[in-house]
Design an enzyme around this catalytic site. Structure first.
Site, PDB file in Angstrom:
ATOM      1  N   TYR A   1     -47.879  40.887  23.213  1.00 56.66           N
ATOM      2  CA  TYR A   1     -46.775  40.310  23.979  1.00 56.66           C
ATOM      3  C   TYR A   1     -45.457  40.362  23.208  1.00 56.66           C
ATOM      4  O   TYR A   1     -44.394  40.161  23.776  1.00 56.66           O
ATOM      5  CB  TYR A   1     -47.080  38.853  24.390  1.00 56.66           C
ATOM      6  CG  TYR A   1     -48.246  38.714  25.349  1.00 56.66           C
ATOM      7  CD1 TYR A   1     -49.085  39.787  25.601  1.00 56.66           C
ATOM      8  CD2 TYR A   1     -48.501  37.518  25.995  1.00 56.66           C
ATOM      9  CE1 TYR A   1     -50.159  39.670  26.464  1.00 56.66           C
ATOM     10  CE2 TYR A   1     -49.573  37.389  26.863  1.00 56.66           C
ATOM     11  CZ  TYR A   1     -50.401  38.469  27.093  1.00 56.66           C
ATOM     12  OH  TYR A   1     -51.465  38.340  27.953  1.00 56.66           O
TER      13      TYR A   1
ATOM     14  N   LYS B   1     -62.058  42.453  19.688  1.00 58.59           N
ATOM     15  CA  LYS B   1     -62.602  43.688  20.253  1.00 58.59           C
ATOM     16  C   LYS B   1     -62.743  44.668  19.086  1.00 58.59           C
ATOM     17  O   LYS B   1     -62.164  45.756  19.055  1.00 58.59           O
ATOM     18  CB  LYS B   1     -61.657  44.207  21.353  1.00 58.59           C
ATOM     19  CG  LYS B   1     -62.164  45.384  22.145  1.00 58.59           C
ATOM     20  CD  LYS B   1     -63.333  45.060  23.063  1.00 58.59           C
ATOM     21  CE  LYS B   1     -63.853  46.322  23.739  1.00 58.59           C
ATOM     22  NZ  LYS B   1     -65.128  46.097  24.460  1.00 58.59           N
TER      23      LYS B   1
ATOM     24  N   ASP C   1     -65.177  40.997  25.789  1.00 59.52           N
ATOM     25  CA  ASP C   1     -65.811  41.206  27.094  1.00 59.52           C
ATOM     26  C   ASP C   1     -67.076  40.349  27.233  1.00 59.52           C
ATOM     27  O   ASP C   1     -67.336  39.756  28.277  1.00 59.52           O
ATOM     28  CB  ASP C   1     -66.095  42.703  27.359  1.00 59.52           C
ATOM     29  CG  ASP C   1     -66.649  43.440  26.146  1.00 59.52           C
ATOM     30  OD1 ASP C   1     -66.763  42.829  25.068  1.00 59.52           O
ATOM     31  OD2 ASP C   1     -66.976  44.635  26.280  1.00 59.52           O
TER      32      ASP C   1
ATOM     33  N   ASP D   1     -54.818  34.413  26.361  1.00 53.37           N
ATOM     34  CA  ASP D   1     -54.158  34.222  27.650  1.00 53.37           C
ATOM     35  C   ASP D   1     -55.187  34.340  28.767  1.00 53.37           C
ATOM     36  O   ASP D   1     -55.295  33.474  29.648  1.00 53.37           O
ATOM     37  CB  ASP D   1     -53.055  35.295  27.801  1.00 53.37           C
ATOM     38  CG  ASP D   1     -52.220  35.099  29.049  1.00 53.37           C
ATOM     39  OD1 ASP D   1     -52.208  33.988  29.604  1.00 53.37           O
ATOM     40  OD2 ASP D   1     -51.566  36.081  29.474  1.00 53.37           O
TER      41      ASP D   1
HETATM   42  C1  IPM Z   1     -49.388  31.384  29.710  1.00 53.45           C
HETATM   43  C2  IPM Z   1     -48.609  32.252  30.658  1.00 53.45           C
HETATM   44  C3  IPM Z   1     -47.578  33.005  29.865  1.00 53.45           C
HETATM   45  C4  IPM Z   1     -48.318  33.831  28.835  1.00 53.45           C
HETATM   46  C5  IPM Z   1     -46.636  33.877  30.702  1.00 53.45           C
HETATM   47  C6  IPM Z   1     -45.924  33.067  31.750  1.00 53.45           C
HETATM   48  C7  IPM Z   1     -45.671  34.636  29.846  1.00 53.45           C
HETATM   49  O1  IPM Z   1     -49.459  33.097  31.342  1.00 53.45           O
HETATM   50  O2  IPM Z   1     -48.784  30.483  29.095  1.00 53.45           O
HETATM   51  O3  IPM Z   1     -50.570  31.605  29.568  1.00 53.45           O
HETATM   52  O4  IPM Z   1     -48.861  34.869  29.177  1.00 53.45           O
HETATM   53  O5  IPM Z   1     -48.380  33.427  27.701  1.00 53.45           O
HETATM   54 MG    MG Z   2     -51.487  32.755  30.981  1.00 57.20          MG
END
Ligand code: IPM
Ligand code: MG
Length: 363
Positions: A146, A195, A227, A251
């Protein structure tokens, strides 16, 4: 104690649920003799509407100057809201990623608990859910995919897109330490999820987690491929205590774990740096479809406020009082729409907040 709290109500149901968490914090402050000052800060769509961007430098500075941040939720309907016509770095979610990075909130704690009172809402069959479960997902929050370099480009008339997943050993070590530390206060079991059969970043992850584990001989460590973990979460969720994992896996798995509890409206979260500072928010999103109707469930935000009392202010007694009040109100049969079941009493968002705040006063 004096507490300086920045509130980020955000979008959708955010303002309603934060208002109820504040009501609960206010009753804690009254009863236990604390003083809370609040400052509202804009983020997400609410900030785009005023400033054209999802998070201003002033907002970051205000958050940084506070003792802790209490957040509602950000974002809107991605198919309808004009916010999603903007370039990706100007959309609501970009504000959330930016504040996490700016405040170095690398450790994201997401408990997923099966509440006895709400066990019927759990989508798992009764043999699997019997005995309940109580896990905590420790998600790395400021590295990995991310936050890696990304680009979209065209070569020989063909569109390409690339995202990069990088972890340094230091980034892995500090989150692993947080994972083992919290496991020590729980059932002393860490499942590190990666993974490693495919990814280099996962092989480094596994190696560093093993090194850290050497410092925690009292904690049992096992490794699991992501997985398989996705499968185990629905097959036997009780096997997990602390799940330690990188950003994207965390996430995805934390959403899965919350769904498995059947009551995502109940799940809190904390995002911490290496001081006492933290940002606290419910695990669920902004639910724009039910915003403004006073029907949202404020409990996840109230429990996030409880995590704030515990982790940022070391006020365990007060946090316990909030957790107890939530349980008591559920035991009395009060339910918001999302967790309603036959024979229970329906409460709106503000009513639920009031009932919980009231319980704290009566304890
Ligand atoms: C979370 C959300 C966020 C993330 C998004 C909104 C960027 O899905 O806090 O899990 O992926 O971290
Ligand atoms: Mg999320």
């Amino acid at each position: 104690m004096k507490m300086n709290i920045v509130c980020i109500p955000g979008d959708g149901i955010g303002p309603e649920i934060v208002a109820q968490a504040r009501a609960v914090l206010d009753s804690v402050a009254d009863i236990y003799g604390h003083e809370i000052t609040y400052q509202d800060v804009l983020m997400g769509g609410a900030s785009i509407d005023v400033h054209g961007i999802p998070l201003t430098d002033e907002a970051i500075a205000d958050a940084r100057a506070a003792d802790a941040v209490l957040m509602g939720s950000i974002g809107g309907d991605t198919t309808k809201s004009p916010w999603y016509q903007l370039p990706p770095d100007k959309r609501p979610e970009a504000g959330l990623l930016k504040i996490r990075k700016a405040l170095n909130l690398f450790a994201n704690l997401r408990p997923a608990v099966l509440y006895e009172e709400l066990a019927d809402a759990c989508p798992l069959c009764s043999e699997v859910r019997q005995g309940g479960f109580d896990m905590l997902i420790m998600r790395e929050l400021t590295g990995g995919l991310y936050f890696g370099e990304r680009k979209t480009y065209t070569e020989n008339g063909m569109r390409h897109a690339v995202d990069t997943l990088t972890y340094s050993e230091e980034e892995i070590r500090r989150i692993a330490i947080k994972g083992f530390e919290i496991a020590r206060k729980r059932r002393k079991k860490v499942t590190s999820v990666d993974k490693a059969n495919v990814l280099d970043s996962s092989r480094l992850w596994r190696a560093v987690v093993n090194e850290v584990a050497g410092e925690y001989p009292d904690v049992t460590l096992s490794h699991m491929l992501v997985d398989n973990c996705a499968m185990q979460l629905v097959r036997d969720p009780a096997q997990f205590d602390v799940i330690l994992t990188e950003n994207m896996f965390g996430d995805i798995l934390s959403d899965e774990a919350s769904m498995v509890t059947g009551s995502i409206g109940m799940l809190a979260s904390a995002s911490l740096n290496d001081t006492k500072f933290g940002l606290y928010e419910p695990s669920h999103g902004s639910a724009p479809d039910i915003a403004g109707q006073d029907i949202a469930n404020p409990i996840a935000t109230i429990l996030s406020a409880s995590m704030m009392l515990r982790y940022s202010f070391d006020l365990d007694k007060e946090a316990d009082a909030v957790d107890r009040a939530v349980k008591a109100v559920l035991q009395e049969g009060w339910r918001t729409a999302d967790i309603m079941s036959e024979g229970c009493r329906r409460a709106g968002c503000s009513e639920m907040g009031r009932l919980i705040a009231e319980h704290i006063r009566q304890q």
